[in-house]
Each structure stands twice: as C-alpha cells, then as structure tokens.
Write a protein that holds these residues in place. Sequence first.
Motif, PDB file in Angstrom:
ATOM      1  N   ILE A 124      -6.384   3.654  -1.729  1.00 33.57           N
ATOM      2  CA  ILE A 124      -6.087   3.056  -0.645  1.00 33.57           C
ATOM      3  C   ILE A 124      -4.421   3.587  -0.374  1.00 33.57           C
ATOM      4  N   VAL A 125      -4.231   4.278   0.649  1.00 39.17           N
ATOM      5  CA  VAL A 125      -3.084   4.898   0.952  1.00 39.17           C
ATOM      6  C   VAL A 125      -2.703   4.440   2.560  1.00 39.17           C
ATOM      7  N   ASN A 170       9.724  -2.553   1.090  1.00 38.12           N
ATOM      8  CA  ASN A 170       8.077  -2.550   0.284  1.00 38.12           C
ATOM      9  C   ASN A 170       8.341  -1.568  -0.885  1.00 38.12           C
ATOM     10  N   TRP A 171       7.657  -2.183  -1.895  1.00 40.48           N
ATOM     11  CA  TRP A 171       7.404  -1.382  -3.112  1.00 40.48           C
ATOM     12  C   TRP A 171       6.728  -0.043  -2.726  1.00 40.48           C
ATOM     13  N   ALA A 172       7.152   1.031  -3.198  1.00 40.07           N
ATOM     14  CA  ALA A 172       6.535   2.378  -3.028  1.00 40.07           C
ATOM     15  C   ALA A 172       6.330   3.092  -4.518  1.00 40.07           C
ATOM     16  N   ALA A 173       5.043   3.463  -4.634  1.00 40.57           N
ATOM     17  CA  ALA A 173       4.880   4.118  -5.815  1.00 40.57           C
ATOM     18  C   ALA A 173       5.461   5.360  -6.053  1.00 40.57           C
ATOM     19  N   VAL A 179       0.892  -1.091   0.029  1.00 36.77           N
ATOM     20  CA  VAL A 179      -0.081  -0.066  -0.086  1.00 36.77           C
ATOM     21  C   VAL A 179       0.911   1.245   0.040  1.00 36.77           C
ATOM     22  N   ALA A 180       0.820   2.057  -1.018  1.00 39.34           N
ATOM     23  CA  ALA A 180       1.684   3.350  -1.192  1.00 39.34           C
ATOM     24  C   ALA A 180       1.085   4.279   0.013  1.00 39.34           C
ATOM     25  N   GLN A 181       2.305   4.783   0.411  1.00 36.21           N
ATOM     26  CA  GLN A 181       2.550   6.003   1.445  1.00 36.21           C
ATOM     27  C   GLN A 181       1.781   7.150   0.911  1.00 36.21           C
ATOM     28  N   TYR A 182       0.914   8.033   1.691  1.00 32.72           N
ATOM     29  CA  TYR A 182       0.232   9.008   1.310  1.00 32.72           C
ATOM     30  C   TYR A 182       1.233  10.130   1.216  1.00 32.72           C
ATOM     31  N   VAL A 183       0.878  10.774   0.004  1.00 35.13           N
ATOM     32  CA  VAL A 183       1.815  12.044  -0.168  1.00 35.13           C
ATOM     33  C   VAL A 183       0.742  13.424   0.038  1.00 35.13           C
ATOM     34  N   SER A 208     -13.112 -10.777   9.979  1.00 33.16           N
ATOM     35  CA  SER A 208     -14.019  -9.500  10.329  1.00 33.16           C
ATOM     36  C   SER A 208     -13.026  -8.240   9.827  1.00 33.16           C
ATOM     37  N   THR A 209     -11.990  -8.424   9.640  1.00 39.66           N
ATOM     38  CA  THR A 209     -10.867  -7.252   9.010  1.00 39.66           C
ATOM     39  C   THR A 209     -11.337  -6.572   7.665  1.00 39.66           C
ATOM     40  N   PRO A 210     -11.185  -5.360   7.784  1.00 38.18           N
ATOM     41  CA  PRO A 210     -11.789  -4.806   6.265  1.00 38.18           C
ATOM     42  C   PRO A 210     -10.971  -5.542   5.165  1.00 38.18           C
ATOM     43  N   ARG A 211     -11.547  -5.475   4.012  1.00 33.35           N
ATOM     44  CA  ARG A 211     -10.829  -6.163   2.788  1.00 33.35           C
ATOM     45  C   ARG A 211      -9.565  -5.779   2.779  1.00 33.35           C
ATOM     46  N   SER A 212      -8.723  -6.711   2.159  1.00 31.28           N
ATOM     47  CA  SER A 212      -7.185  -6.333   2.083  1.00 31.28           C
ATOM     48  C   SER A 212      -7.047  -5.818   0.475  1.00 31.28           C
ATOM     49  N   SER A 213      -5.989  -5.282   0.565  1.00 35.01           N
ATOM     50  CA  SER A 213      -5.511  -4.679  -0.892  1.00 35.01           C
ATOM     51  C   SER A 213      -4.798  -5.595  -1.747  1.00 35.01           C
ATOM     52  N   THR A 214      -4.697  -6.976  -1.179  1.00 34.89           N
ATOM     53  CA  THR A 214      -4.093  -7.830  -2.003  1.00 34.89           C
ATOM     54  C   THR A 214      -4.498  -8.278  -3.230  1.00 34.89           C
TER      55      THR A 214
END
Length: 440
Positions: A41-42, A111-114, A27-31, A88-94
């Motif tokens: 999703i960030v 981790n990959w970063a956009a 999941v990309a870091q928010y900028v 019950s965890t919210p949906r994964s971005s996988t």
Amino acid sequence: MNLRKIVGVASAFLLSTQAYAYNCNGVAQYVDGRSYSNNAIVQNVGSAFSCKVGGWCTVGGPYAPGTGWAAGDAWTNLGSCGTTTTSSTPRSSTPSNTTSSTPSTGGNCPNWAAGTNYTVGVVVRYNNAFYRAKNENPGYDPVISTWFWEPVASCPGGTNSSSSSGNNGTCAAWVAGRMYYAGNTVSYNGGAFRAKYDNPGYDPLVSTWYWEPTSGCNGTGASSSVSSTTNPGTGFAAVVSEAQFNQMFPGRNLFYSYAGLVAATKTYPTFAGTGDLQLKKREAAAALANFSHETGSFVHVTEIARGLYCSDWGNLATCPCEPGKQYYGRGPIQLSHNGNYCAAGAALGLDLRRNPEIVEQNATVAWQTALWFWMTQSGSGYRPAHDNIVNNYGFGETIRTINGAIECNGGNPAQVQSRINEFNRILQIIGGTAGNNLGC
C-alpha cells in the motif's frame, strides 16, 4: 500525448474522485522505480493504492498509481487520503497493536516515510501514534523495528524531524521536493532558514512566504564533509547513501530517484562494486559526474532540442525506426539514436525501439540505460567507461568514451573542466580520491 494515455489519465482521475476516504497516516509515498510486491500500500497524488500485480507496480511510468495510463492494471485505488469515518471505508493500514485515536501533540512531527534516514531523537507520526528514534536508522517501520523506535505520548516542540537537527546545532541541508513542516530548520547556500509554514520543499530563497532566515544553525549544515557513519546497504548503496545523493543534487528532477538508481545497479552489480573501497567510490563519482553533466545536474529528463534521430549507422535493416517514434536523448546518459535504443533494449530485455518513451517514464529503466552505456559501450573512446576506471586509465578517459570526439584533444576544454569539477565535488562528499589522468 496519445488518446489512450489521455483516456487512462481521465479514468484514474474519476476513480480518485469517487473513492472513499482512506487513512494515509504511516502509508509510504510511492516512488517510481521502487520494488513493490502484491498488496503493498502506497500513497500518491493524494490517494492510497494497493498493488495488484507486483511486476507492473515496480515498473512505474505508465503503471504509476493514479497518474499512469495503465495504473488500473497494476493498482487498486483505496480512496483519497483523509480521515476514515465509516465502516464502508476500505480497510485501514493501521496495525492492530496501535491506537486508532489521534494523540495529543505539542508540535508538528512529520509522518514517518520509508527510506528516510532518521537520527536519534527524531519523533515521527505513524498510524495516529508517535514514535521516537532510539537509534539511527534508514527508515525502518516504527511498529516492526522496535529496537530502533519507541512509542511516545506526544510530539514535543514542533521541530523534531529528519529534516532538522534542532535550533542550536547543525541543520541538515535543504533538499528540493522533500516535505518540510513549520519549525523545521535547514541550511542553504551558507545560511540557515526556518520553515514558517508546511511546504513540499520550496526553495528558501525564492519562497520567502514559506521560509525565513534564522541564525539557529550557523549555516553549517551544507558542509560537504564526509559523514563518519557507515553507509547502509550493499553494492552501490554501500558506497553512496541516499543522504549523500540528496546532498549532491538538491535541485534535481525527482524523476532521478535514488531508489531507481539502486534498483538499476542490480542489473550491473560490478558497477561501483569492483576493487577496493576507494576504487568503488571513484567509479560511482565518475559516473555520477558525467551523468550530471549530461543532464544539467539531473534537471533534464529529455533532450531540450528533440529530433527524430533515425540514422543509417543504427542499421535500419535490423533496427528500423518505428513510425511516429523519436529517438532523442533521454535519461542520465541522454540515450539517443535508434541504434542505441535497439542495443540497450536488447541488453535489458526491453523493446525500446517500439517504446523509446519508457526511458523518460520509468526511473529504473532510465538509470539502466545509463549503466548499460557506462559498463559496455566504448563510444568515442577505446573502451567502456567502467574499464577506464577499474583499470586506472583515469577519469579523463571516461570523458573520451562519452563525448571525446567533441570535447577531448582540445576540442572543448571548458566542458572537460566542468566534468572534472563535478567529479571532484562528488568525491569530497563521499570521501574518495580522484586518481590520475583527469583530463583528455
């Protein structure tokens, strides 16, 4: 700090502490200032967020996920970053075509970063799988861009990263605020350093617990020589790459983001977009040099000695100062005085008179105010700085436009020379020529 902001931050904190864990791998870091669409999703401040309203998500500042006082209006908190363990965890971005189990690893792949530039051979972790860069790319998604990436079984060695090119070659220059992993090597101030422990970009000379000197890179990574590769992107992004921008200002305040600058140039597309390539480079370097000078190499977001800056020349009849607001210098050009806030706000479609603090909260808006002045205002000179460059009046006339009443005509030659030195330094990095008439 106003009460509304305090309440908003407190609410965001409570939400983050009560949320489910979320798998943030990949999941990309928010900028701040970057464009986000609905459902993007960030991750930010240790949690994952999904964009509810693209227009607000892109504004940042008060709408920044997890930190802005109005964040709840723009983002949905998906949970704190961690391993997803229950249904019950919210949906994964996988994505469905990647494995959900963590593969074995022989090292510490990042981790990959956009938006991060990756060289051939770099191995990254993405959604609990590893991928190797087959071709250099500016941060394309490993699952989508299969021409640029290929899956691999493990993370080899522990030194593969966009932050390092190996122990025996040339290391990349250290960048403040960038995540480094144990084993990464960087060059800094003519020397080479190896990360002993993971760290978020601590200074190698100050944080000796995290870094140790090494002879592996021969200290050559900090060279200001020009990259032979063509910059990606269009407009300003085709003239100055993010890697070059990071090299220019390694110690900058991260508020001054490259993404925010590129977004701001869309408001003024002729900035660094007029004439041949050399002229475009000259204007980009001239603007960055002056902005850097005004902010102490992009360290200061606001003026140190803050004041009200409510003056008659701002025409109090048509631009009255809002009670409780101050119009001190903010952003790359240190926009100040009520008159300038009103004029810039009118040009950008923002109510900066009532909300001057937006300039210090939103990176894109901050860059937009600087470009507004650069492109349209004559200041202390004869014409806007943009016109001075594209019509070959010279870098010296941009100084006159910005602060000529104090610095030019012998007023402060040391400050003039400081701007010229910064101009030449930036030109060396992007491979530009200075042109004529450097002083004023």
